[in-house]
Design a protein around this motif. Structure first.
Motif, PDB file in Angstrom:
ATOM      1  N   VAL A 183       0.828  -1.210   0.000  1.00  0.00           N
ATOM      2  CA  VAL A 183       0.000   0.000   0.000  1.00  0.00           C
ATOM      3  C   VAL A 183       0.864   1.262   0.000  1.00  0.00           C
ATOM      4  O   VAL A 183       0.631   2.172  -0.810  1.00  0.00           O
ATOM      5  N   PRO A 184       1.892   1.363   0.860  1.00  0.00           N
ATOM      6  CA  PRO A 184       2.764   2.540   0.779  1.00  0.00           C
ATOM      7  C   PRO A 184       3.451   2.672  -0.582  1.00  0.00           C
ATOM      8  O   PRO A 184       3.614   3.781  -1.092  1.00  0.00           O
ATOM      9  N   PHE A 185       3.841   1.533  -1.175  1.00  0.00           N
ATOM     10  CA  PHE A 185       4.481   1.575  -2.489  1.00  0.00           C
ATOM     11  C   PHE A 185       3.531   2.138  -3.536  1.00  0.00           C
ATOM     12  O   PHE A 185       3.911   2.982  -4.359  1.00  0.00           O
ATOM     13  N   VAL A 186       2.280   1.681  -3.527  1.00  0.00           N
ATOM     14  CA  VAL A 186       1.299   2.177  -4.491  1.00  0.00           C
ATOM     15  C   VAL A 186       1.096   3.679  -4.314  1.00  0.00           C
ATOM     16  O   VAL A 186       0.994   4.428  -5.288  1.00  0.00           O
ATOM     17  N   LYS A 187       1.048   4.139  -3.078  1.00  0.00           N
ATOM     18  CA  LYS A 187       0.918   5.573  -2.831  1.00  0.00           C
ATOM     19  C   LYS A 187       2.104   6.333  -3.426  1.00  0.00           C
ATOM     20  O   LYS A 187       1.943   7.437  -3.957  1.00  0.00           O
ATOM     21  N   MET A 188       3.270   5.739  -3.341  1.00  0.00           N
ATOM     22  CA  MET A 188       4.463   6.400  -3.884  1.00  0.00           C
ATOM     23  C   MET A 188       4.395   6.529  -5.393  1.00  0.00           C
ATOM     24  O   MET A 188       4.662   7.590  -5.948  1.00  0.00           O
ATOM     25  N   VAL A 189       4.033   5.447  -6.099  1.00  0.00           N
ATOM     26  CA  VAL A 189       3.992   5.541  -7.556  1.00  0.00           C
ATOM     27  C   VAL A 189       2.836   6.438  -8.002  1.00  0.00           C
ATOM     28  O   VAL A 189       2.933   7.141  -9.025  1.00  0.00           O
ATOM     29  N   LYS A 190       1.755   6.447  -7.236  1.00  0.00           N
ATOM     30  CA  LYS A 190       0.671   7.394  -7.551  1.00  0.00           C
ATOM     31  C   LYS A 190       1.123   8.830  -7.290  1.00  0.00           C
ATOM     32  O   LYS A 190       0.730   9.753  -8.015  1.00  0.00           O
ATOM     33  N   GLY A 191       1.950   9.002  -6.249  1.00  0.00           N
ATOM     34  CA  GLY A 191       2.496  10.329  -5.978  1.00  0.00           C
ATOM     35  C   GLY A 191       3.372  10.817  -7.110  1.00  0.00           C
ATOM     36  O   GLY A 191       3.329  11.994  -7.480  1.00  0.00           O
ATOM     37  N   VAL A 242      -3.415  -1.561 -10.443  1.00  0.00           N
ATOM     38  CA  VAL A 242      -3.629  -2.836 -11.130  1.00  0.00           C
ATOM     39  C   VAL A 242      -2.302  -3.393 -11.649  1.00  0.00           C
ATOM     40  O   VAL A 242      -2.012  -4.584 -11.503  1.00  0.00           O
ATOM     41  N   MET A 243      -1.487  -2.534 -12.221  1.00  0.00           N
ATOM     42  CA  MET A 243      -0.187  -2.968 -12.720  1.00  0.00           C
ATOM     43  C   MET A 243       0.699  -3.448 -11.581  1.00  0.00           C
ATOM     44  O   MET A 243       1.401  -4.461 -11.703  1.00  0.00           O
ATOM     45  N   ALA A 244       0.649  -2.728 -10.458  1.00  0.00           N
ATOM     46  CA  ALA A 244       1.473  -3.108  -9.311  1.00  0.00           C
ATOM     47  C   ALA A 244       1.057  -4.467  -8.755  1.00  0.00           C
ATOM     48  O   ALA A 244       1.899  -5.248  -8.299  1.00  0.00           O
ATOM     49  N   GLN A 245      -0.248  -4.744  -8.797  1.00  0.00           N
ATOM     50  CA  GLN A 245      -0.719  -6.055  -8.331  1.00  0.00           C
ATOM     51  C   GLN A 245      -0.004  -7.179  -9.075  1.00  0.00           C
ATOM     52  O   GLN A 245       0.321  -8.221  -8.503  1.00  0.00           O
ATOM     53  N   SER A 246       0.255  -6.957 -10.361  1.00  0.00           N
ATOM     54  CA  SER A 246       0.883  -7.979 -11.192  1.00  0.00           C
ATOM     55  C   SER A 246       2.406  -7.907 -11.162  1.00  0.00           C
ATOM     56  O   SER A 246       3.084  -8.945 -11.117  1.00  0.00           O
ATOM     57  N   LEU A 247       2.949  -6.693 -11.173  1.00  0.00           N
ATOM     58  CA  LEU A 247       4.391  -6.523 -11.370  1.00  0.00           C
ATOM     59  C   LEU A 247       5.209  -6.597 -10.087  1.00  0.00           C
ATOM     60  O   LEU A 247       6.383  -6.963 -10.127  1.00  0.00           O
ATOM     61  N   VAL A 248       4.629  -6.225  -8.969  1.00  0.00           N
ATOM     62  CA  VAL A 248       5.370  -6.211  -7.701  1.00  0.00           C
ATOM     63  C   VAL A 248       5.309  -7.600  -7.075  1.00  0.00           C
ATOM     64  O   VAL A 248       4.223  -8.155  -6.867  1.00  0.00           O
ATOM     65  N   LYS A 249       6.473  -8.145  -6.793  1.00  0.00           N
ATOM     66  CA  LYS A 249       6.545  -9.494  -6.240  1.00  0.00           C
ATOM     67  C   LYS A 249       7.115  -9.443  -4.817  1.00  0.00           C
ATOM     68  O   LYS A 249       8.126  -8.779  -4.566  1.00  0.00           O
ATOM     69  N   PRO A 250       6.502 -10.171  -3.883  1.00  0.00           N
ATOM     70  CA  PRO A 250       7.068 -10.231  -2.531  1.00  0.00           C
ATOM     71  C   PRO A 250       8.311 -11.116  -2.518  1.00  0.00           C
ATOM     72  O   PRO A 250       8.424 -12.031  -3.352  1.00  0.00           O
ATOM     73  N   PRO A 251       9.230 -10.882  -1.613  1.00  0.00           N
ATOM     74  CA  PRO A 251       9.198  -9.775  -0.639  1.00  0.00           C
ATOM     75  C   PRO A 251       9.643  -8.459  -1.293  1.00  0.00           C
ATOM     76  O   PRO A 251      10.540  -8.462  -2.152  1.00  0.00           O
ATOM     77  N   ILE A 252       9.023  -7.359  -0.891  1.00  0.00           N
ATOM     78  CA  ILE A 252       9.403  -6.045  -1.401  1.00  0.00           C
ATOM     79  C   ILE A 252      10.707  -5.613  -0.744  1.00  0.00           C
ATOM     80  O   ILE A 252      10.878  -5.726   0.466  1.00  0.00           O
ATOM     81  N   GLY A 253      11.628  -5.140  -1.580  1.00  0.00           N
ATOM     82  CA  GLY A 253      12.890  -4.639  -1.063  1.00  0.00           C
ATOM     83  C   GLY A 253      12.809  -3.171  -0.708  1.00  0.00           C
ATOM     84  O   GLY A 253      11.727  -2.673  -0.340  1.00  0.00           O
ATOM     85  N   TYR A 309      12.240   0.638  -1.080  1.00  0.00           N
ATOM     86  CA  TYR A 309      11.326   1.347  -1.958  1.00  0.00           C
ATOM     87  C   TYR A 309      12.067   1.954  -3.151  1.00  0.00           C
ATOM     88  O   TYR A 309      11.549   1.952  -4.276  1.00  0.00           O
ATOM     89  N   GLN A 310      13.279   2.457  -2.927  1.00  0.00           N
ATOM     90  CA  GLN A 310      14.039   3.072  -4.018  1.00  0.00           C
ATOM     91  C   GLN A 310      14.213   2.093  -5.180  1.00  0.00           C
ATOM     92  O   GLN A 310      13.977   2.424  -6.347  1.00  0.00           O
ATOM     93  N   ASP A 311      14.650   0.876  -4.850  1.00  0.00           N
ATOM     94  CA  ASP A 311      14.920  -0.117  -5.882  1.00  0.00           C
ATOM     95  C   ASP A 311      13.635  -0.606  -6.540  1.00  0.00           C
ATOM     96  O   ASP A 311      13.587  -0.806  -7.760  1.00  0.00           O
ATOM     97  N   GLU A 312      12.588  -0.792  -5.732  1.00  0.00           N
ATOM     98  CA  GLU A 312      11.319  -1.269  -6.265  1.00  0.00           C
ATOM     99  C   GLU A 312      10.708  -0.251  -7.230  1.00  0.00           C
ATOM    100  O   GLU A 312      10.098  -0.623  -8.232  1.00  0.00           O
ATOM    101  N   ILE A 313      10.877   1.024  -6.931  1.00  0.00           N
ATOM    102  CA  ILE A 313      10.342   2.068  -7.807  1.00  0.00           C
ATOM    103  C   ILE A 313      11.028   2.038  -9.156  1.00  0.00           C
ATOM    104  O   ILE A 313      10.381   2.153 -10.213  1.00  0.00           O
ATOM    105  N   VAL A 314      12.345   1.876  -9.170  1.00  0.00           N
ATOM    106  CA  VAL A 314      13.082   1.795 -10.438  1.00  0.00           C
ATOM    107  C   VAL A 314      12.568   0.621 -11.270  1.00  0.00           C
ATOM    108  O   VAL A 314      12.281   0.768 -12.474  1.00  0.00           O
ATOM    109  N   LEU A 315      12.445  -0.538 -10.651  1.00  0.00           N
ATOM    110  CA  LEU A 315      11.988  -1.725 -11.364  1.00  0.00           C
ATOM    111  C   LEU A 315      10.571  -1.539 -11.900  1.00  0.00           C
ATOM    112  O   LEU A 315      10.271  -1.890 -13.047  1.00  0.00           O
ATOM    113  N   PHE A 316       9.705  -0.984 -11.074  1.00  0.00           N
ATOM    114  CA  PHE A 316       8.317  -0.812 -11.484  1.00  0.00           C
ATOM    115  C   PHE A 316       8.198   0.173 -12.645  1.00  0.00           C
ATOM    116  O   PHE A 316       7.499  -0.093 -13.637  1.00  0.00           O
ATOM    117  N   LEU A 317       8.865   1.311 -12.533  1.00  0.00           N
ATOM    118  CA  LEU A 317       8.770   2.323 -13.585  1.00  0.00           C
ATOM    119  C   LEU A 317       9.278   1.782 -14.916  1.00  0.00           C
ATOM    120  O   LEU A 317       8.700   2.058 -15.974  1.00  0.00           O
TER     121      LEU A 317
END
Length: 288
Positions: free
Chosen positions: A168-176, A193-204, A206-214
């Motif tokens: 949830v905090p990650f989604v808020k960040m990408v929406k921000g 919706v994209m994050a539901q599919s693309l983000v895989k646990p465990p989340i590392g 936030y900096q690194d996850e944002i790069v991967l997601f974008l």
């Protein structure tokens, strides 16, 4: 914990809805729900959207309410009307108390002002589906479409639990980031919706996850992203080819900034890294 980690901790806090904002939102949406209940027979009414899923970013641009009409009540005949007629009826009703209420798509919007902590509330009429979910009016197409926001909420809760409460905090960040970029991705629910599919646990981190997601989101923004509840159409159907290309370019540029920030942090240039992240988060990113 490093300087940038501290900055992201503060960012997470800054993206959270404060108690004061929650109290104001609660008072307003409850007043609207009480008013409609006193005039129409409802099977149920509930909050939906990102505010309900706790993925809303500040300011509270809109809060969504579903008003589910009783299929056996006085308004049961609304189901046989054209969607625009039902929206108009709701608009007339709400204007009795909120004169600025106005029809906007499939909702009637009650505005409170651009500087207000709760900028607007969207009120959506709905009917229950026999086999689960709801029908809501789609005036632009002249029909009723199926959706199930309760299922969206369940999926968000499950994903957040799988990710140790970091989803949830990650989604808020990408929406921000999307809001800071003037919202090239529309609707913002698409990012969720994209994050539901693309983000895989465990989340590392936030900096690194944002790069991967974008990076992945930029490549796949043009893919089909169906309604997670399995009822509606593609979530990105509202975007045409040009808008999808614009969104992909914006996400690519954001990824480049995020990558530069991570590289600077790895090189020990944390203040410079902070300045890069601030380009993506604006005033939501504050110094530790």
């Amino acid at each position: 914990m490093g300087y940038i980690d501290d900055a992201f901790t503060r960012l997470k806090h800054n993206l959270e809805i404060t108690q004061t904002e929650q109290n104001l939102a609660k008072a307003r949406h409850e007043a609207i729900r009480d008013f409609v209940r006193s005039h129409w027979d409802l099977a149920e009414d509930f909050l939906t959207g990102s505010y309900r899923r706790d993925t809303k970013t500040k300011k509270l641009k809109d809060i969504d309410i579903f008003m589910v009409l009783d299929a056996n009540g006085p308004q049961a005949g609304f189901r046989d009307l054209a969607p625009i007629q039902v929206i108009n009826a709701l608009e007339i009703l709400l204007r009795q108390k909120w004169g600025a209420a106005a029809r906007d798509g499939m909702a009637v919007v009650i505005p409170y002002g651009p500087e207000d902590e709760v900028m607007s509330i969207d009120v959506v009429p709905a009917f229950k589906r026999d086999n689960g979910g709801y029908y809501i009016p789609n005036p632009s197409a002249g029909d009723w479409i199926a959706t199930n926001p309760k299922r969206h909420h369940e999926l968000s809760i499950a994903k957040n639990a799988d990710c140790d409460d970091k989803f949830v905090p990650f989604v808020k960040m990408v929406k921000g980031i999307n809001r800071e970029l003037d919202e090239p991705v529309s609707p913002s629910f698409l990012l969720e919706v994209m994050a539901q599919s693309l983000v895989k646990p465990p989340i590392g981190r936030y900096q690194d996850e944002i790069v991967l997601f974008l990076a992945t989101a930029a490549e796949r923004i043009g893919d089909e992203w169906p309604d997670p509840a399995g009822l509606g159409g593609d979530v990105n159907a509202v975007m045409n080819a040009t808008q999808k290309l614009t969104a992909a370019n914006a996400l690519t540029q954001a990824r480049a900034i995020a990558e530069r920030a991570v590289d600077l942090e790895d090189e020990g240039q944390e203040r410079a890294a902070y300045d890069e992240w601030k380009k993506l988060f604006g005033n939501r990113m504050t110094r530790p």
